[in-house]
Motif scaffolding. Structure first.
Motif, short mmCIF file in Angstrom:
data_model
loop_
_atom_site.label_atom_id
_atom_site.label_comp_id
_atom_site.label_asym_id
_atom_site.label_seq_id
_atom_site.Cartn_x
_atom_site.Cartn_y
_atom_site.Cartn_z
N ALA A 186 0.81 -1.22 0.00
CA ALA A 186 0.00 0.00 0.00
C ALA A 186 0.84 1.27 0.00
O ALA A 186 0.36 2.34 -0.38
N LYS A 187 2.11 1.17 0.41
CA LYS A 187 2.97 2.36 0.51
C LYS A 187 3.95 2.49 -0.66
O LYS A 187 4.59 3.53 -0.81
N LEU A 188 4.07 1.46 -1.48
CA LEU A 188 5.11 1.42 -2.50
C LEU A 188 5.04 2.61 -3.46
O LEU A 188 6.02 3.34 -3.65
N PHE A 189 3.89 2.82 -4.10
CA PHE A 189 3.80 3.84 -5.13
C PHE A 189 3.95 5.24 -4.54
O PHE A 189 4.57 6.11 -5.15
N ARG A 190 3.40 5.45 -3.35
CA ARG A 190 3.55 6.76 -2.71
C ARG A 190 5.03 7.07 -2.48
O ARG A 190 5.48 8.19 -2.71
N HIS A 191 5.77 6.07 -2.01
CA HIS A 191 7.19 6.31 -1.74
C HIS A 191 7.96 6.54 -3.04
O HIS A 191 8.79 7.46 -3.10
N ALA A 192 7.70 5.72 -4.06
CA ALA A 192 8.42 5.88 -5.33
C ALA A 192 8.15 7.25 -5.94
O ALA A 192 9.07 7.92 -6.44
N ILE A 193 6.89 7.68 -5.90
CA ILE A 193 6.54 9.00 -6.43
C ILE A 193 7.23 10.10 -5.62
O ILE A 193 7.75 11.07 -6.18
N ALA A 194 7.24 9.94 -4.30
CA ALA A 194 7.88 10.95 -3.45
C ALA A 194 9.38 11.04 -3.74
O ALA A 194 9.95 12.15 -3.80
N GLN A 195 10.03 9.90 -3.95
CA GLN A 195 11.47 9.93 -4.25
C GLN A 195 11.73 10.54 -5.62
O GLN A 195 12.69 11.29 -5.80
N ALA A 196 10.87 10.21 -6.59
CA ALA A 196 11.00 10.80 -7.92
C ALA A 196 10.82 12.31 -7.84
O ALA A 196 11.55 13.08 -8.49
#
Length: 261
Positions: A186-196
């Motif tokens: 549930a947190k994967l895409f939020r984190h990837a977008i935040a890092q990008a």
């Protein structure tokens, strides 16, 4: 800016300097076709050429990155040389100057794993599964994985992954250094977008130069490996072992390679 490739299998959009390339073919576990490789190669070129794009984010659907090649399409339209869409995509991702962030969850099979070797930041969901099944299919490594994997994790570990072709989970991928971090699904895409987004907000010239310096030493070898592997891959695709492996896959039976010894 927003665009969608016909049939909605590769989706792209750009927001706040982050250009997202999404593999969206959930009914086929995001298996890649000739058309999809062409679309991804074009999307990478578009992102590289657009000055408003500062970072590329590559992802699949919520529960699947990609199950690798669509074998029916692959057999009907085998790559014929360096100008074929699959090699155009590999050239584009391996030579990209802008940073590439990948978000991986669910299956990441074959090229779904090897393409990550050309990304800069890779984040996995806790349900991600990786596999390099080339030997099992009577084929050989591709995407320069024969040199990039040993360089990343050492020869014995790379040999185990490439020679046995067995599946491994996200925690093993983290241990091997294939991914930067593992997150609950549930947190994967939020984190990837935040890092990008963090990357997009940094001085773009500095980020691109840092990537260039990091990749400078092995760049020529990687380019040579892409060509060498491609030649072997195309040759082996026509051999009896590969035909037996692919036929067995469609017939849902174990392949019999002893007949070729």
């Amino acid at each position: 800016m927003h665009s969608t490739v016909p049939k909605a299998v590769i989706e792209t959009n750009c927001q706040r300097g982050v250009f997202r390339i999404g593999i969206h073919r959930p009914e086929k576990k995001n298996a890649l076709t000739l058309e999809m490789y062409q679309a991804m190669a074009s999307a990478l070129t578009q992102a590289e050429d657009d000055p408003s794009v500062r970072v590329i984010l590559l992802h699949g659907t919520a529960d699947c990155f990609t199950s690798g090649n669509d074998l029916q399409d692959f057999l009907a339209n085998p790559p014929s040389g360096p100008e074929s869409p699959v090699f155009r995509f590999l050239t584009a991702i391996s030579q990209a100057k802008k940073p590439i962030v990948a978000a991986v969850n669910g299956p990441a099979i074959g090229i779904g794993t090897t393409l990550l070797l050309h990304c800069d930041l890779i984040y996995a969901g806790d349900k991600a599964r990786f596999q390099l099944p080339f030997v099992n299919l009577g084929l050989c490594p591709e995407a320069a994985s024969s040199i990039l994997l040993p360089r990343l994790m050492g020869y014995p570990r790379a040999a185990e992954l490439l020679m046995l072709g067995e599946s491994f989970d996200a925690s093993r991928a983290l241990e091997l250094g294939l991914v930067n971090a593992v997150f609950p699904e549930a947190k994967l895409f939020r984190h990837a977008i935040a890092q990008a987004q963090k990357l997009a907000e940094k001085p773009s010239a500095s980020v691109r130069l840092t990537k260039q310096l990091l990749k400078a030493a092995p760049a020529t070898t990687t380019e040579q490996a892409l060509v060498t592997e491609a030649g072997h891959f195309l040759r082996m695709l026509c051999q009896p072992e590969a035909r037996e492996a692919l036929t067995a896959f469609f017939e849902r039976r174990p392949p019999n390679f002893s007949q070729f010894e």
